[in-house]
Design a protein around this motif. Sequence first.
Motif, PDB file in Angstrom:
ATOM      1  N   MET A 111     -30.513  92.347  51.106  1.00 41.17           N
ATOM      2  CA  MET A 111     -29.522  93.733  51.388  1.00 41.17           C
ATOM      3  C   MET A 111     -28.512  92.859  52.540  1.00 41.17           C
ATOM      4  O   MET A 111     -27.644  94.204  52.995  1.00 41.17           O
ATOM      5  N   PHE A 112     -28.873  92.485  53.638  1.00 41.42           N
ATOM      6  CA  PHE A 112     -28.087  92.167  54.589  1.00 41.42           C
ATOM      7  C   PHE A 112     -26.735  91.253  53.834  1.00 41.42           C
ATOM      8  O   PHE A 112     -25.837  91.766  54.587  1.00 41.42           O
ATOM      9  N   GLY A 113     -26.481  90.995  52.256  1.00 43.39           N
ATOM     10  CA  GLY A 113     -25.551  90.624  51.552  1.00 43.39           C
ATOM     11  C   GLY A 113     -24.559  92.025  51.107  1.00 43.39           C
ATOM     12  O   GLY A 113     -23.462  91.312  50.776  1.00 43.39           O
ATOM     13  N   ILE A 114     -25.746  92.616  50.343  1.00 41.62           N
ATOM     14  CA  ILE A 114     -25.040  93.589  50.375  1.00 41.62           C
ATOM     15  C   ILE A 114     -24.427  94.010  51.773  1.00 41.62           C
ATOM     16  O   ILE A 114     -23.034  95.044  51.133  1.00 41.62           O
ATOM     17  N   ALA A 115     -24.734  94.525  52.705  1.00 41.40           N
ATOM     18  CA  ALA A 115     -24.154  94.843  53.585  1.00 41.40           C
ATOM     19  C   ALA A 115     -23.040  94.158  54.259  1.00 41.40           C
ATOM     20  O   ALA A 115     -22.073  95.354  54.579  1.00 41.40           O
ATOM     21  N   ILE A 116     -23.154  93.241  53.906  1.00 44.33           N
ATOM     22  CA  ILE A 116     -21.764  92.051  54.333  1.00 44.33           C
ATOM     23  C   ILE A 116     -20.897  92.062  53.333  1.00 44.33           C
ATOM     24  O   ILE A 116     -19.623  91.986  53.852  1.00 44.33           O
ATOM     25  N   ARG A 117     -21.262  92.412  52.121  1.00 46.49           N
ATOM     26  CA  ARG A 117     -20.501  93.444  50.693  1.00 46.49           C
ATOM     27  C   ARG A 117     -19.532  94.391  51.106  1.00 46.49           C
ATOM     28  O   ARG A 117     -18.028  94.475  51.097  1.00 46.49           O
ATOM     29  N   VAL A 118     -20.049  95.256  51.432  1.00 48.18           N
ATOM     30  CA  VAL A 118     -19.570  96.182  51.762  1.00 48.18           C
ATOM     31  C   VAL A 118     -18.633  96.635  53.290  1.00 48.18           C
ATOM     32  O   VAL A 118     -17.529  97.120  53.096  1.00 48.18           O
ATOM     33  N   ILE A 119     -19.214  95.863  54.166  1.00 42.13           N
ATOM     34  CA  ILE A 119     -18.709  95.740  55.338  1.00 42.13           C
ATOM     35  C   ILE A 119     -16.915  95.520  55.681  1.00 42.13           C
ATOM     36  O   ILE A 119     -15.871  94.941  55.809  1.00 42.13           O
ATOM     37  N   LEU A 120     -17.199  93.680  53.917  1.00 41.22           N
ATOM     38  CA  LEU A 120     -15.335  92.898  53.932  1.00 41.22           C
ATOM     39  C   LEU A 120     -14.950  93.837  53.452  1.00 41.22           C
ATOM     40  O   LEU A 120     -13.926  93.515  53.384  1.00 41.22           O
ATOM     41  N   GLU A 121     -15.654  94.596  52.424  1.00 37.09           N
ATOM     42  CA  GLU A 121     -14.376  95.639  51.303  1.00 37.09           C
ATOM     43  C   GLU A 121     -13.998  96.888  52.694  1.00 37.09           C
ATOM     44  O   GLU A 121     -13.147  96.917  51.787  1.00 37.09           O
TER      45      GLU A 121
END
Length: 128
Positions: A111-121
């Motif tokens: 969940m945190f990995g996907i959140a970080i991916r979305v924030i970086l995108e």
Amino acid sequence: MSKGIRKNYSLLITGVEIIMLGAFFVANSLRFDRPDLLNSLASHIDDPPFASIDIIVGTIIVMVAYFDIHHLIKWCYAGAAFIWTIYGFAFMLQNVEVMGHAFRRLDCWLMFGIAIRVILESWAGGRK
């Protein structure tokens, strides 16, 4: 319209991920344990009303990405990051309450990995 798909493919995939998350929790409601210590977010976020909101938000994100609605794209990234971060905290709280360790299981990291991916995108512009 296919131009919108090529430009916003990461946002489109993020919306589909949120729809699948909501569909999973609609099909498997009450997945979180109900401990007595902190009966809060982690015990209610898997209920069907919250999962239905995920499906609605994910559908809006998919439509914005598909139709390339410029002025809503930044809000879609913010909403997606918020959803994934909240679910990350819910899984972390669940792990602390039940197992006594925050990052013991893969679900919290995911969940945190996907959140970080979305924030970086969203920070990188998200658009080609």
